[in-house]
Write a protein that holds these residues in place. Structure first.
Motif, PDB file in Angstrom:
ATOM      1  N   THR A  97      -0.518  10.545   0.316  1.00 37.53           N
ATOM      2  CA  THR A  97      -0.075  11.852  -0.174  1.00 37.53           C
ATOM      3  C   THR A  97       1.028  12.435   0.700  1.00 37.53           C
ATOM      4  OG1 THR A  97      -1.684  13.079   1.165  1.00 37.53           O
ATOM      5  CG2 THR A  97      -2.423  12.297  -1.009  1.00 37.53           C
ATOM      6  N   GLY A  98       1.315  11.716   1.798  1.00 35.39           N
ATOM      7  CA  GLY A  98       2.253  12.253   2.772  1.00 35.39           C
ATOM      8  C   GLY A  98       1.559  12.931   3.937  1.00 35.39           C
ATOM      9  N   ASP A  99       0.260  13.203   3.780  1.00 39.73           N
ATOM     10  CA  ASP A  99      -0.538  13.815   4.849  1.00 39.73           C
ATOM     11  C   ASP A  99      -1.482  12.746   5.384  1.00 39.73           C
ATOM     12  OD1 ASP A  99      -2.433  15.166   6.396  1.00 39.73           O
ATOM     13  OD2 ASP A  99      -2.373  16.967   5.146  1.00 39.73           O
ATOM     14  N   LEU A 100      -1.101  12.097   6.490  1.00 40.14           N
ATOM     15  CA  LEU A 100      -1.870  10.967   7.011  1.00 40.14           C
ATOM     16  C   LEU A 100      -3.296  11.361   7.371  1.00 40.14           C
ATOM     17  CD1 LEU A 100      -2.029   8.034   7.970  1.00 40.14           C
ATOM     18  CD2 LEU A 100      -1.113   8.796  10.183  1.00 40.14           C
ATOM     19  N   ALA A 101      -3.461  12.487   8.049  1.00 35.91           N
ATOM     20  CA  ALA A 101      -4.801  12.908   8.462  1.00 35.91           C
ATOM     21  C   ALA A 101      -5.705  13.113   7.254  1.00 35.91           C
ATOM     22  CB  ALA A 101      -4.722  14.185   9.294  1.00 35.91           C
ATOM     23  N   ALA A 102      -5.194  13.793   6.232  1.00 31.68           N
ATOM     24  CA  ALA A 102      -5.998  14.057   5.035  1.00 31.68           C
ATOM     25  C   ALA A 102      -6.364  12.756   4.329  1.00 31.68           C
ATOM     26  CB  ALA A 102      -5.245  14.981   4.085  1.00 31.68           C
ATOM     27  N   ASP A 103      -5.419  11.822   4.271  1.00 28.72           N
ATOM     28  CA  ASP A 103      -5.681  10.555   3.581  1.00 28.72           C
ATOM     29  C   ASP A 103      -6.734   9.739   4.317  1.00 28.72           C
ATOM     30  OD1 ASP A 103      -3.767  11.314   1.771  1.00 28.72           O
ATOM     31  OD2 ASP A 103      -2.188  10.053   2.612  1.00 28.72           O
ATOM     32  N   LEU A 104      -6.638   9.671   5.638  1.00 31.87           N
ATOM     33  CA  LEU A 104      -7.622   8.927   6.419  1.00 31.87           C
ATOM     34  C   LEU A 104      -9.002   9.577   6.329  1.00 31.87           C
ATOM     35  CD1 LEU A 104      -5.551   8.054   9.625  1.00 31.87           C
ATOM     36  CD2 LEU A 104      -6.173   6.516   7.743  1.00 31.87           C
ATOM     37  N   LEU A 152      -5.865  -2.406   4.396  1.00 26.69           N
ATOM     38  CA  LEU A 152      -5.520  -1.159   3.697  1.00 26.69           C
ATOM     39  C   LEU A 152      -5.108  -0.086   4.702  1.00 26.69           C
ATOM     40  CD1 LEU A 152      -8.435  -0.975   1.086  1.00 26.69           C
ATOM     41  CD2 LEU A 152      -6.141  -1.904   0.750  1.00 26.69           C
ATOM     42  N   TYR A 153      -5.820  -0.029   5.829  1.00 25.81           N
ATOM     43  CA  TYR A 153      -5.459   0.922   6.892  1.00 25.81           C
ATOM     44  C   TYR A 153      -4.120   0.547   7.517  1.00 25.81           C
ATOM     45  CZ  TYR A 153     -10.199   2.871   6.841  1.00 25.81           C
ATOM     46  OH  TYR A 153     -11.370   3.492   6.478  1.00 25.81           O
ATOM     47  N   VAL A 154      -3.904  -0.756   7.718  1.00 25.72           N
ATOM     48  CA  VAL A 154      -2.635  -1.213   8.296  1.00 25.72           C
ATOM     49  C   VAL A 154      -1.473  -0.758   7.423  1.00 25.72           C
ATOM     50  CG1 VAL A 154      -1.225  -3.248   8.806  1.00 25.72           C
ATOM     51  CG2 VAL A 154      -3.617  -3.176   9.538  1.00 25.72           C
ATOM     52  N   ARG A 155      -1.596  -0.955   6.105  1.00 28.53           N
ATOM     53  CA  ARG A 155      -0.501  -0.576   5.195  1.00 28.53           C
ATOM     54  C   ARG A 155      -0.258   0.929   5.222  1.00 28.53           C
ATOM     55  NH1 ARG A 155      -2.619  -4.776   1.826  1.00 28.53           N
ATOM     56  NH2 ARG A 155      -3.774  -3.336   0.509  1.00 28.53           N
ATOM     57  N   ARG A 156      -1.343   1.710   5.274  1.00 29.33           N
ATOM     58  CA  ARG A 156      -1.170   3.168   5.272  1.00 29.33           C
ATOM     59  C   ARG A 156      -0.531   3.633   6.572  1.00 29.33           C
ATOM     60  NH1 ARG A 156       0.604   7.091   5.109  1.00 29.33           N
ATOM     61  NH2 ARG A 156      -0.112   9.151   4.415  1.00 29.33           N
ATOM     62  N   SER A 159       3.126   2.853   6.525  1.00 25.63           N
ATOM     63  CA  SER A 159       3.821   3.825   5.688  1.00 25.63           C
ATOM     64  C   SER A 159       4.072   5.110   6.480  1.00 25.63           C
ATOM     65  CB  SER A 159       2.991   4.132   4.435  1.00 25.63           C
ATOM     66  OG  SER A 159       3.550   5.171   3.679  1.00 25.63           O
ATOM     67  N   ALA A 160       3.086   5.514   7.287  1.00 22.94           N
ATOM     68  CA  ALA A 160       3.241   6.713   8.122  1.00 22.94           C
ATOM     69  C   ALA A 160       4.318   6.488   9.186  1.00 22.94           C
ATOM     70  CB  ALA A 160       1.910   7.069   8.778  1.00 22.94           C
ATOM     71  N   GLN A 161       4.409   5.269   9.705  1.00 25.10           N
ATOM     72  CA  GLN A 161       5.475   4.955  10.659  1.00 25.10           C
ATOM     73  C   GLN A 161       6.849   5.094   9.999  1.00 25.10           C
ATOM     74  OE1 GLN A 161       4.036   1.046  11.966  1.00 25.10           O
ATOM     75  NE2 GLN A 161       3.952   1.827  14.061  1.00 25.10           N
ATOM     76  N   ASP A 162       6.953   4.569   8.778  1.00 27.48           N
ATOM     77  CA  ASP A 162       8.228   4.659   8.045  1.00 27.48           C
ATOM     78  C   ASP A 162       8.623   6.112   7.810  1.00 27.48           C
ATOM     79  OD1 ASP A 162       8.288   1.906   7.948  1.00 27.48           O
ATOM     80  OD2 ASP A 162       7.487   1.782   5.902  1.00 27.48           O
ATOM     81  N   TYR A 205      -9.182  13.170  16.690  1.00 22.34           N
ATOM     82  CA  TYR A 205      -9.047  12.653  18.054  1.00 22.34           C
ATOM     83  C   TYR A 205      -8.030  11.509  18.102  1.00 22.34           C
ATOM     84  CZ  TYR A 205     -13.217  15.258  19.633  1.00 22.34           C
ATOM     85  OH  TYR A 205     -14.123  16.219  19.976  1.00 22.34           O
ATOM     86  N   ALA A 206      -8.103  10.623  17.100  1.00 24.83           N
ATOM     87  CA  ALA A 206      -7.196   9.473  17.101  1.00 24.83           C
ATOM     88  C   ALA A 206      -5.739   9.882  16.917  1.00 24.83           C
ATOM     89  CB  ALA A 206      -7.605   8.498  16.000  1.00 24.83           C
ATOM     90  N   LEU A 207      -5.495  10.824  16.022  1.00 28.97           N
ATOM     91  CA  LEU A 207      -4.110  11.196  15.702  1.00 28.97           C
ATOM     92  C   LEU A 207      -3.513  12.183  16.695  1.00 28.97           C
ATOM     93  CD1 LEU A 207      -4.114  11.523  11.803  1.00 28.97           C
ATOM     94  CD2 LEU A 207      -3.506   9.560  13.212  1.00 28.97           C
ATOM     95  N   TYR A 208      -4.354  13.049  17.254  1.00 32.81           N
ATOM     96  CA  TYR A 208      -3.792  14.114  18.104  1.00 32.81           C
ATOM     97  C   TYR A 208      -4.162  13.973  19.567  1.00 32.81           C
ATOM     98  CZ  TYR A 208      -3.199  15.894  13.424  1.00 32.81           C
ATOM     99  OH  TYR A 208      -2.868  16.003  12.097  1.00 32.81           O
TER     100      TYR A 208
END
Length: 213
Positions: A97-104, A152-156, A159-162, A205-208
């Protein structure tokens, strides 16, 4: 004047495809039930056949060993769950959706639901436990069941890196372990309850990170 008899309806032949699918489904269900009830070691082809109401030959026609039956049955169970989540014919994946935290958080909440569902929990615990001591089964379990989900996590994350949301030097395969591995350990070893709040916190914790900003 003789009366002609009405023509007989054409003779129908049994639908072998439908019959085979019905037998296969019964075998899947029997295999998952048995491994949950008696464990992997005590689950046998004979037991699966008896529970499913088919002959041993039917099972050996499609699979060479009980591990193959169980892994395929579990894969099928996962595919059914994915279809229910994404809709028939849709390719299951982590939403972008463009929001990595929300998607995870969304996909990990769905994982919590699955891990707490007895249909998944009982056979998956039995297979995971056996995979620790049975190296061959463990490798198959990882290759056929675990790795496809992790990709699936790797691809997402890629995408967030891109999109510039994750540092370019981050290895997605390592990064996903920051939230997937703690959940798996807590579930497998009963080190604490699993819940939406728990997996949401893992993502934060992982993202921030933990250090003050």
């Amino acid at each position: 004047m003789s009366q002609k008899s009405a023509p007989r309806p054409p003779k129908t032949t049994p639908d072998a495809t439908r019959r085979s699918d019905k037998s296969r489904r019964a075998i899947y269900a029997a295999a998952l039930e048995l491994v949950g009830e008696v464990g992997y070691a005590k689950t046998t082809i004979e037991g699966i056949a008896a529970r499913a109401g088919v002959g041993k030959q039917t099972i050996y026609r499609w699979w060479s060993a009980k591990a193959d039956v169980l892994l395929e049955a579990f894969l099928d169970l996962g595919e059914q769950a994915a279809e229910q989540a994404a809709g028939p014919g849709a390719e299951y994946g982590i939403p972008d959706t463009g929001d990595l935290a929300a998607d995870l958080k969304a996909v990990l909440r769905a994982t919590v639901d699955e891990l707490l569902d007895p249909r998944f929990e009982v056979p998956s615990r039995a297979l995971a436990a056996e995979g620790v001591v049975n190296e061959e089964l463990g490798r198959e379990f990882v290759a056929k069941l675990l790795d496809p989900s992790l990709q699936l996590y790797v691809r997402r994350l890629r995408s967030a890196q891109d999109a510039g949301q994750v540092r370019p030097e981050v290895d997605p395969r390592i990064a996903l372990e920051l939230f997937v591995s703690p959940l798996a350990q807590r579930w497998l070893q009963h080190t604490g309850p699993i819940s939406y709040a728990y997996t949401d916190t893992l993502v934060d914790y992982a993202l921030y990170g933990l250090a003050p900003r």
